[in-house]
Design an enzyme around this catalytic site. Structure first.
Site, mmCIF file in Angstrom:
data_model
loop_
_atom_site.group_PDB
_atom_site.id
_atom_site.type_symbol
_atom_site.label_atom_id
_atom_site.label_comp_id
_atom_site.label_asym_id
_atom_site.label_seq_id
_atom_site.Cartn_x
_atom_site.Cartn_y
_atom_site.Cartn_z
ATOM 1 N N SER A 97 -2.832 10.340 2.600
ATOM 2 C CA SER A 97 -1.626 9.815 1.943
ATOM 3 C C SER A 97 -1.993 9.250 0.576
ATOM 4 O O SER A 97 -3.178 9.169 0.221
ATOM 5 C CB SER A 97 -0.962 8.725 2.804
ATOM 6 O OG SER A 97 -1.806 7.592 2.911
ATOM 7 N N SER A 99 -10.210 -1.687 -7.420
ATOM 8 C CA SER A 99 -8.871 -2.245 -7.669
ATOM 9 C C SER A 99 -9.036 -3.269 -8.775
ATOM 10 O O SER A 99 -10.109 -3.888 -8.892
ATOM 11 C CB SER A 99 -8.327 -2.915 -6.404
ATOM 12 O OG SER A 99 -7.230 -3.759 -6.726
ATOM 13 N N TYR A 141 -8.931 -9.155 0.432
ATOM 14 C CA TYR A 141 -8.880 -7.819 -0.169
ATOM 15 C C TYR A 141 -9.663 -7.801 -1.487
ATOM 16 O O TYR A 141 -10.502 -6.926 -1.722
ATOM 17 C CB TYR A 141 -7.426 -7.424 -0.408
ATOM 18 C CG TYR A 141 -7.232 -6.101 -1.121
ATOM 19 C CD1 TYR A 141 -7.368 -4.900 -0.442
ATOM 20 C CD2 TYR A 141 -6.901 -6.056 -2.480
ATOM 21 C CE1 TYR A 141 -7.177 -3.678 -1.096
ATOM 22 C CE2 TYR A 141 -6.706 -4.846 -3.142
ATOM 23 C CZ TYR A 141 -6.846 -3.669 -2.443
ATOM 24 O OH TYR A 141 -6.663 -2.462 -3.092
ATOM 25 N N LYS A 187 -13.126 -5.572 -2.659
ATOM 26 C CA LYS A 187 -13.220 -4.684 -3.828
ATOM 27 C C LYS A 187 -14.254 -5.208 -4.828
ATOM 28 O O LYS A 187 -14.897 -4.421 -5.536
ATOM 29 C CB LYS A 187 -11.838 -4.539 -4.482
ATOM 30 C CG LYS A 187 -10.799 -3.842 -3.598
ATOM 31 C CD LYS A 187 -11.172 -2.400 -3.289
ATOM 32 C CE LYS A 187 -10.058 -1.663 -2.571
ATOM 33 N NZ LYS A 187 -10.371 -0.249 -2.320
HETATM 34 N N1 NAP Z 1 -1.638 1.656 -4.318
HETATM 35 C C1 NAP Z 1 -2.169 0.794 -5.167
HETATM 36 O O1 NAP Z 1 -1.435 0.142 -5.945
HETATM 37 C C2 NAP Z 1 -3.651 0.586 -5.222
HETATM 38 C C3 NAP Z 1 -4.151 -0.212 -6.265
HETATM 39 C C4 NAP Z 1 -5.524 -0.428 -6.331
HETATM 40 C C5 NAP Z 1 -6.370 0.162 -5.418
HETATM 41 N N2 NAP Z 1 -5.861 0.937 -4.408
HETATM 42 C C6 NAP Z 1 -6.810 1.522 -3.467
HETATM 43 O O2 NAP Z 1 -6.584 2.906 -3.373
HETATM 44 C C7 NAP Z 1 -7.040 3.371 -2.101
HETATM 45 C C8 NAP Z 1 -5.980 4.251 -1.471
HETATM 46 O O3 NAP Z 1 -4.846 3.449 -1.192
HETATM 47 P P1 NAP Z 1 -3.348 3.967 -1.314
HETATM 48 O O4 NAP Z 1 -2.648 3.045 -2.232
HETATM 49 O O5 NAP Z 1 -3.312 5.425 -1.563
HETATM 50 O O6 NAP Z 1 -2.818 3.585 0.144
HETATM 51 P P2 NAP Z 1 -2.478 4.466 1.436
HETATM 52 O O7 NAP Z 1 -1.386 5.429 1.122
HETATM 53 O O8 NAP Z 1 -2.251 3.452 2.513
HETATM 54 O O9 NAP Z 1 -3.818 5.270 1.724
HETATM 55 C C9 NAP Z 1 -4.885 4.737 2.481
HETATM 56 C C10 NAP Z 1 -5.685 5.886 3.026
HETATM 57 O O10 NAP Z 1 -6.805 5.339 3.744
HETATM 58 C C11 NAP Z 1 -6.821 5.913 5.042
HETATM 59 N N3 NAP Z 1 -7.359 4.973 6.006
HETATM 60 C C12 NAP Z 1 -6.900 3.716 6.287
HETATM 61 N N4 NAP Z 1 -7.614 3.176 7.275
HETATM 62 C C13 NAP Z 1 -8.546 4.106 7.656
HETATM 63 C C14 NAP Z 1 -9.561 4.146 8.641
HETATM 64 N N5 NAP Z 1 -9.792 3.111 9.458
HETATM 65 N N6 NAP Z 1 -10.317 5.270 8.757
HETATM 66 C C15 NAP Z 1 -10.084 6.336 7.953
HETATM 67 N N7 NAP Z 1 -9.142 6.347 6.985
HETATM 68 C C16 NAP Z 1 -8.386 5.244 6.851
HETATM 69 C C17 NAP Z 1 -5.364 6.249 5.350
HETATM 70 O O11 NAP Z 1 -5.285 7.332 6.279
HETATM 71 P P3 NAP Z 1 -5.026 7.215 7.867
HETATM 72 O O12 NAP Z 1 -4.008 6.115 8.066
HETATM 73 O O13 NAP Z 1 -4.525 8.579 8.206
HETATM 74 O O14 NAP Z 1 -6.356 6.924 8.467
HETATM 75 C C18 NAP Z 1 -4.893 6.738 3.991
HETATM 76 O O15 NAP Z 1 -5.232 8.091 3.818
HETATM 77 C C19 NAP Z 1 -7.395 2.122 -1.291
HETATM 78 O O16 NAP Z 1 -8.785 1.916 -1.316
HETATM 79 C C20 NAP Z 1 -6.678 1.016 -2.046
HETATM 80 O O17 NAP Z 1 -7.292 -0.233 -1.863
HETATM 81 C C21 NAP Z 1 -4.528 1.163 -4.302
#
Ligand code: NAP
Length: 264
Positions: free
Chosen positions: A16, A142, A155, A159
């Site tokens: 996702s 992040s 969190y 990071k």
């Molecule tokens: N969105 C933002 O604004 C933002 C900003 C800064 C940094 N980030 C970072 O970007 C990264 C991706 O986040 P996102 O925003 O795209 O959120 P997301 O849509 O919730 O994606 C998280 C991904 O991690 C996987 N995941 C979660 N727990 C897991 C586990 N125990 N084992 C294997 N896979 C796992 C989820 O897949 P499953 O649930 O299928 O396992 C999903 O594919 C993260 O590291 C987040 O901290 C996001």
């Protein structure tokens, strides 16, 4: 635009949000992509899109919070995908709650997935990269790593730990051919991070969020130009250097901002 034909890339958290878009972008650049997350049905949808570019792309389901399973996962991927040229440690979880509401178990849970798990996977794949004399180790950090966000102590700490590890690793691997990169996104739209249960409502205004494609562009940009760190959007680097110049003023400003956000 970087060309990755003949290269293989492993993306964690590819089911996702940011990971799915990064995986597709790597495939569009020519890389054979390996996808990892827990939800197979969601991975299959992303895999179908990747295979339009690189039919040899593949998926593995794994719970990356299970640290003891990571060495086997790495060995399986190396065997089935071929040696990994680009590892994107993207899987992660939020932990939005005030420190007064955070338990030791909360802090350990987010550290396990956001820090210990990418470190384990990286250390498992690193010997292969060193022996081939090439590789890219990408971390999804992040802005929370550098900017001490309110209601996200655990969190932000996960990071920050990842960022510190990555900085030292970039130096240690000098001369090996293995390059080290980290992306520090701010608010990114189209992901599940802000709707996962067990978290407070975000304090930030999500209407400012950028598309995940901007993060994919940053990943491909770093792999192409060999840079270490990129903020998305780029102006957050000025906020980080402003904070470093006067931390007291920064903390006072964030307190005021948080009081304003919480005011009825
Ligand atoms: N969105 C933002 O604004 C933002 C900003 C800064 C940094 N980030 C970072 O970007 C990264 C991706 O986040 P996102 O925003 O795209 O959120 P997301 O849509 O919730 O994606 C998280 C991904 O991690 C996987 N995941 C979660 N727990 C897991 C586990 N125990 N084992 C294997 N896979 C796992 C989820 O897949 P499953 O649930 O299928 O396992 C999903 O594919 C993260 O590291 C987040 O901290 C996001």
């Amino acid at each position: 635009m970087v060309t990755l034909t003949g290269r293989s890339a492993l993306v964690t958290g590819a089911s996702s949000g940011i990971g799915a878009v990064v995986a597709e972008a790597l495939a569009a650049a020519g890389a054979r992509v390996g996808l990892v997350a827990r939800r197979k049905d969601r991975l299959e949808q992303v895999l179908a899109r990747c295979r339009e570019h690189t039919p040899d792309s593949a998926l593995w389901t794994a719970d990356l919070a299970d640290l003891d399973g990571i060495a086997d996962l790495a060995a399986t991927v190396e065997r089935e995908l071929g040696g990994v040229d680009i590892l994107v440690n993207n899987a992660g979880m939020p932990k939005r709650r005030r420190v007064q509401d955070t338990s030791p178990a909360d802090a350990e849970e987010v550290m396990r997935l956001n820090y210990l798990s990418p470190v384990r996977l990286t250390l498992a794949l690193l010997p292969g990269m060193i022996s081939r004399g090439r590789g890219h180790l990408v971390a999804m950090g992040s802005v929370a790593a550098r900017l001490g966000p309110p209601h996200e102590a655990a969190y932000g700490a996960s990071k920050a730990a990842l960022t510190a590890f990555w900085e030292s690793m970039a130096v240690d691997l000098d001369g090996t051919g293995v390059q080290v990169h980290i992306v520090q996104p701010a608010l990114i739209a189209g992901t599940e991070l802000f709707t996962l249960p067990g978290n407070e409502e975000p304090l930030s205004d999500l209407s400012d969020a950028l598309p995940p494609q901007d993060v994919a562009d940053a990943v491909l940009g770093l792999v192409g130009d060999g840079g270490f760190e990129r903020y998305v959007p780029g102006w957050f680097s000025e906020m980080a250097s402003g904070k470093a110049a006067d931390v007291d003023a920064f903390v006072a400003g964030v307190k005021e901002w948080t009081r304003d956000r919480l005011a009825p």
